[in-house]
Write a protein that holds these residues in place. Structure first.
Motif, PDB file in Angstrom:
ATOM      1  N   GLU A  78       0.844  -1.191   0.000  1.00 18.49           N
ATOM      2  CA  GLU A  78       0.000   0.000   0.000  1.00 18.49           C
ATOM      3  C   GLU A  78       0.877   1.237   0.000  1.00 18.49           C
ATOM      4  O   GLU A  78       1.792   1.356   0.804  1.00 18.49           O
ATOM      5  CB  GLU A  78      -0.900  -0.009   1.234  1.00 18.49           C
ATOM      6  N   SER A  81       0.719   5.693  -1.135  1.00 15.81           N
ATOM      7  CA  SER A  81      -0.215   6.772  -1.445  1.00 15.81           C
ATOM      8  C   SER A  81       0.524   7.991  -1.963  1.00 15.81           C
ATOM      9  O   SER A  81       1.647   8.282  -1.554  1.00 15.81           O
ATOM     10  CB  SER A  81      -1.045   7.148  -0.214  1.00 15.81           C
ATOM     11  N   ASN A 139      -4.496  10.053  -3.267  1.00 14.13           N
ATOM     12  CA  ASN A 139      -4.667   8.803  -4.005  1.00 14.13           C
ATOM     13  C   ASN A 139      -4.049   7.654  -3.224  1.00 14.13           C
ATOM     14  O   ASN A 139      -2.893   7.738  -2.798  1.00 14.13           O
ATOM     15  CB  ASN A 139      -4.002   8.884  -5.383  1.00 14.13           C
ATOM     16  N   LEU A 140      -4.834   6.588  -3.037  1.00 12.60           N
ATOM     17  CA  LEU A 140      -4.345   5.383  -2.372  1.00 12.60           C
ATOM     18  C   LEU A 140      -4.159   4.292  -3.416  1.00 12.60           C
ATOM     19  O   LEU A 140      -5.105   3.894  -4.103  1.00 12.60           O
ATOM     20  CB  LEU A 140      -5.320   4.922  -1.293  1.00 12.60           C
ATOM     21  N   MET A 167      -3.107   0.368  -4.275  1.00 12.60           N
ATOM     22  CA  MET A 167      -2.966  -0.966  -3.697  1.00 12.60           C
ATOM     23  C   MET A 167      -2.292  -1.848  -4.760  1.00 12.60           C
ATOM     24  O   MET A 167      -2.881  -2.162  -5.792  1.00 12.60           O
ATOM     25  CB  MET A 167      -4.322  -1.535  -3.295  1.00 12.60           C
ATOM     26  N   PHE A 185      -8.753  -4.637   2.865  1.00 10.85           N
ATOM     27  CA  PHE A 185      -7.844  -3.512   2.982  1.00 10.85           C
ATOM     28  C   PHE A 185      -8.345  -2.528   4.029  1.00 10.85           C
ATOM     29  O   PHE A 185      -9.509  -2.539   4.429  1.00 10.85           O
ATOM     30  CB  PHE A 185      -7.696  -2.817   1.631  1.00 10.85           C
ATOM     31  N   PRO A 222      -9.239   1.253  -2.072  1.00 13.15           N
ATOM     32  CA  PRO A 222      -8.207   2.026  -2.772  1.00 13.15           C
ATOM     33  C   PRO A 222      -8.788   2.830  -3.930  1.00 13.15           C
ATOM     34  O   PRO A 222      -9.876   2.559  -4.431  1.00 13.15           O
ATOM     35  CB  PRO A 222      -7.252   0.946  -3.283  1.00 13.15           C
ATOM     36  N   ASP A 223      -8.025   3.824  -4.362  1.00 15.08           N
ATOM     37  CA  ASP A 223      -8.375   4.592  -5.553  1.00 15.08           C
ATOM     38  C   ASP A 223      -7.823   3.938  -6.817  1.00 15.08           C
ATOM     39  O   ASP A 223      -8.382   4.092  -7.898  1.00 15.08           O
ATOM     40  CB  ASP A 223      -7.826   6.021  -5.441  1.00 15.08           C
ATOM     41  N   LEU A 237      -6.141   0.158  -8.151  1.00 14.81           N
ATOM     42  CA  LEU A 237      -5.929  -1.250  -7.827  1.00 14.81           C
ATOM     43  C   LEU A 237      -5.088  -1.896  -8.929  1.00 14.81           C
ATOM     44  O   LEU A 237      -5.487  -1.923 -10.097  1.00 14.81           O
ATOM     45  CB  LEU A 237      -7.272  -1.975  -7.678  1.00 14.81           C
ATOM     46  N   TYR A 279     -15.687  -1.617  -4.384  1.00 15.27           N
ATOM     47  CA  TYR A 279     -14.662  -0.772  -4.992  1.00 15.27           C
ATOM     48  C   TYR A 279     -15.302   0.380  -5.768  1.00 15.27           C
ATOM     49  O   TYR A 279     -14.763   0.820  -6.787  1.00 15.27           O
ATOM     50  CB  TYR A 279     -13.804  -1.590  -5.959  1.00 15.27           C
TER      51      TYR A 279
END
Length: 482
Positions: free
Chosen positions: A84, A86, A90-91, A93, A109, A113-114, A116, A134
């Motif tokens: 993970e 960022s 924005n995250l 994964m 998680f 996430p933003d 994947l 998601y």
């Protein structure tokens, strides 16, 4: 006295007896009830404390491991081992190369996430509602899996998705219905899939050919039928997809009444001599757009390099020559790796247009010199790797040394003479410096070596064959130094 003595004795015994048992039982029952109540409270408090501790430890596990574990510690509830990271707002994964056979649950998680990244896994099918949870996803990378089945509601709920990468899979058909839920989709990769260009693909082809969908499925090509093999889905006529060729019976005359062939099969598109970059290479959009073309046995730079690519790796191929304008489409490249090829020559315009290039790796090739002007567009170059090349220390190498002197901010390495034998292992810069020093000593002004001014003027006039008014101005002016 004898009569009253027993009476007095009995009275005395009654006075000495302990209190009544009935009040003692009542007091004992009340204390038991109070004790049970207190025990119950303590037990509830302990269980509450345990639940709170479990919850806090679970949150810690989320943050550190990127997955969540069940209460009993059962491995079947354990999330995938993903990385993970960022950027601001924005995250990401990163679950690439984890041998996953299905889409991991969003509950695995710490938060949805933003972006994947699921490339290089073992996923074979995308079932309906595969991405439930998601809904906030903005990009999805599914390339280099084994996906051959994609149901119509697989992407249901992904209304914010803008980028979808499905290249390098086993898809042969796809319905337009699967794309409808992704209302914000702007970037779709479908190439290097064995597309079966039959009637079931008509709706997808028509969708891709809508002018506003210019970045959807640009490089996808038909694999079958043979008459359409190699045709881009963007350009194939949708009417041909549902047109089945009439079978020729064994007894039918292959020629018509006029002696000509009754049926003329459509020929596939001509073979492309230059490979397509998006077909032979792997493209990644996150964290930065880059293209991996390593070990593809390429003999020339592939065409159609996407403009958004920032890093490109062409190492470990069989490139022998860079032609003019090979990278003119990749104007945003910042890093280019051409190491471990068989490069012998680079045309003057081979690197033209790479105005933003910062790193260039030319190590371990067969380069002997640079043509004049080949580096002129590299205004922002900061790193140049040149080791492992058989540099020839003669006048042809001077341009490279002069260019490096004019660009002191460029860090370079490996510039050593390979030939002639007497200079092998010597620094190329030292060779050029010694060459210039020796040249300046032999070309000092000697009055005996110069003609007189009159003789020089006469020799020039003898060579003039045009009238003075038609002669072009001299580009260089000859001046005698005394």
């Amino acid at each position: 006295m004898h009569v009253t003595s027993p009476f007095l004795l009995a009275l005395l015994v009654l006075l000495l007896l302990p209190p009544s048992t009935q009040p003692r039982k009542a007091s004992q029952g009340k204390g038991l009830r109070v004790g049970r109540h207190r025990h119950r409270q303590n037990r509830n408090r302990d269980s509450s404390d345990q639940a709170t501790f479990f919850q806090s430890s679970t949150v810690q596990f989320w943050v550190r491991g990127g997955g969540r574990q069940g209460r009993s510690g059962d491995s079947s509830h354990k999330g995938p081992d993903c990385s993970e990271f960022s950027n601001p707002g924005n995250l990401f994964m990163d679950c690439q190369g984890r041998k996953l056979s299905s889409i991991p649950s969003a509950l695995s998680f710490s938060r949805p996430p933003d972006h994947l990244l699921l490339a290089r896994n073992l996923i074979q099918a995308l079932r309906n509602r595969a991405f439930s949870g998601y809904e906030g996803l903005r990009s999805l990378d599914l390339q280099q899996n084994r996906i051959s089945v994609l149901e119509e509601e697989a992407f249901l709920g992904l209304t914010h998705l803008t980028s979808l990468l499905l290249q390098h899979n086993h898809l042969s058909t796809l319905s337009e219905e699967a794309l409808i839920p992704m209302q914000s989709l702007r970037y779709l990769r479908l190439h290097d899939n064995p597309w079966s260009c039959h009637c079931t693909l008509e709706s997808l082809v028509r969708t891709l050919q809508v002018p506003s969908n210019r970045n959807l499925g640009n490089h996808a090509r038909c694999e079958e039928p043979f008459r359409l093999r190699g045709r881009k889905l963007k350009r194939v006529d949708p009417e041909l997809l549902c047109l089945e060729p009439e079978p020729i019976s064994a007894t039918a005359d292959p020629k018509g009444e006029d002696g000509r062939n009754a049926t003329v099969p459509l020929q596939p598109s001509p073979f492309r001599s230059k490979p397509d970059a998006t077909t032979v290479c792997h493209t990644y959009l996150f964290p930065t757009p880059h293209m991996d073309c390593r070990s593809r046995d390429l003999t020339e730079v592939p065409s159609d390099i996407p403009r958004e690519i920032v890093r490109m790796d062409l190492s470990q191929n069989s490139l022998r020559r860079l032609k003019g304008r090979d990278f003119v489409e990749a104007s945003r490249l910042r890093s280019l790796n051409l190491s471990h090829n068989n490069l012998e020559d680079m045309d003057t315009a081979s690197l033209s247009g790479l105005l933003h290039l910062h790193e260039l790796d030319l190590s371990n090739n067969s380069l002997r010199f640079f043509h004049y002007g080949v580096l002129e567009d590299l205004y922002f170059l900061s790193l140049l790797r040149l080791d492992g090349n058989p540099w020839v220390c003669d006048y042809s190498i001077h341009y490279l040394v002069y260019w490096l002197r004019l660009h002191p901010g460029v860090t370079h390495s490996g510039l050593l003479c390979h030939s002639p034998p007497e200079l092998r292992g010597k620094s190329v810069e030292d060779y050029v410096h010694s060459y210039n020093r020796a040249c300046s000593q032999t070309e000092q002004t000697d009055p005996e070596l110069w003609n007189t001014a009159m003789e020089l003027q006469v020799s020039l006039e003898e060579k003039e064959v045009e009238p003075a008014n038609l002669r072009r101005p001299q580009k260089y002016r000859l001046t005698r130094l005394n």
